[in-house]
Write an enzyme that holds these catalytic residues in place. Structure first.
Site, PDB file in Angstrom:
ATOM      1  N   ASP A 145      28.061 128.951 -62.914  1.00 31.56           N
ATOM      2  CA  ASP A 145      26.654 128.626 -63.067  1.00 31.56           C
ATOM      3  C   ASP A 145      26.097 129.569 -64.135  1.00 31.56           C
ATOM      4  O   ASP A 145      26.712 130.600 -64.436  1.00 31.56           O
ATOM      5  CB  ASP A 145      25.979 128.849 -61.708  1.00 31.56           C
ATOM      6  CG  ASP A 145      24.479 128.849 -61.818  1.00 31.56           C
ATOM      7  OD1 ASP A 145      23.932 127.842 -62.303  1.00 31.56           O
ATOM      8  OD2 ASP A 145      23.851 129.858 -61.430  1.00 31.56           O
ATOM      9  N   ASP A 168      22.092 130.415 -64.901  1.00 33.57           N
ATOM     10  CA  ASP A 168      20.921 131.213 -64.532  1.00 33.57           C
ATOM     11  C   ASP A 168      21.103 131.836 -63.140  1.00 33.57           C
ATOM     12  O   ASP A 168      21.320 131.133 -62.159  1.00 33.57           O
ATOM     13  CB  ASP A 168      19.657 130.335 -64.553  1.00 33.57           C
ATOM     14  CG  ASP A 168      19.407 129.730 -65.937  1.00 33.57           C
ATOM     15  OD1 ASP A 168      19.835 130.346 -66.939  1.00 33.57           O
ATOM     16  OD2 ASP A 168      18.805 128.642 -66.014  1.00 33.57           O
TER      17      ASP A 168
HETATM   18 MG   LIG Z   1      21.832 129.701 -60.606  1.00 35.20          MG
END
Ligand SMILES: [Mg+2]
Length: 209
Positions: free
Chosen positions: A34, A36
């Site tokens: 992932d 952010d």
């Molecule tokens: Mg995230």
């Protein structure tokens, strides 16, 4: 859609970008991350490249995968685009900054996928539960197809249960959850990523792929 010109959009709400020239034989496991909250500090719908800061200890994880010939794939939900907070142009600038910060630490990403679809949006991006949006596995499956990955042996690192769930639905067996707990999700075993010992465990898993 004028704003999408020149961007690697496979469809209006899906960014698929092959980065760098590294090639991999088919059948390699991949390292999915992932973005952010996992690679960079999550500032909440980040749209300012100058504000991007890497999380501690993530560059060595990516560098270890680079060293061991493991393709590194970023899979990022970007509902801020559907919601009208920013466009693909801002995404491109922010993401480019994140990749530059990683490169400064000798860590390189091989593919970036981002999904803009969200039912809170309007227009063509207003799609609920899109197959590409995590926790659905679409981005992982798409990267798997394009890079010829062995998904069962692949790893995922994320900061939300939806990241782990997307990994599980894509057939992965192991995930690492930032600040998470040890758990098992119907075939996917989840390890926490909280401290130096957890980090060593993840590095060891990458090196043994
Ligand atoms: Mg995230």
């Amino acid at each position: 859609m004028a704003e999408s010109e020149g961007f690697p959009l496979a469809e209006p709400g899906l960014w698929v970008e092959r980065v760098g020239g590294r090639s991999f034989p088919a059948g390699r496991p991949g390292l999915f991350l992932d973005r952010d909250g996992t690679i960079n500090v999550d500032t909440g719908y980040p749209d300012d490249p100058a504000a991007m800061v890497l999380r501690d200890h993530i560059a060595p994880v990516i560098a270890a995968a680079n060293e061991h010939g493991i393709p590194v794939v970023v899979v990022s939900n970007q509902s801020g685009i559907a919601r009208g907070y920013f466009g693909w142009d801002a995404f491109a600038r922010v993401n480019g900054r994140v990749l530059d910060l990683l490169a400064e630490q000798n860590a390189f990403v091989d593919m970036v996928l981002a999904c803009a679809y969200h039912d809170a949006g309007s227009g063509p991006l207003a799609i609920a539960d899109h197959p590409m949006r995590k926790p659905n596995p679409g981005m992982l499956l798409e990267a798997g197809r394009r890079l010829g990955l062995d998904l069962r042996r692949s790893l995922i690192v994320g900061d939300k249960p939806a990241d782990m769930e997307a990994g599980r639905r894509a057939g992965l067996r192991r995930g690492w959850l930032v600040d998470g707990e040890v758990s098992t999700m119907d075939g996917l075993s989840v390890s926490p990523l909280r401290d130096a010992a957890d980090l060593e465990g993840l590095l060891a898993a990458i090196r043994s792929l």
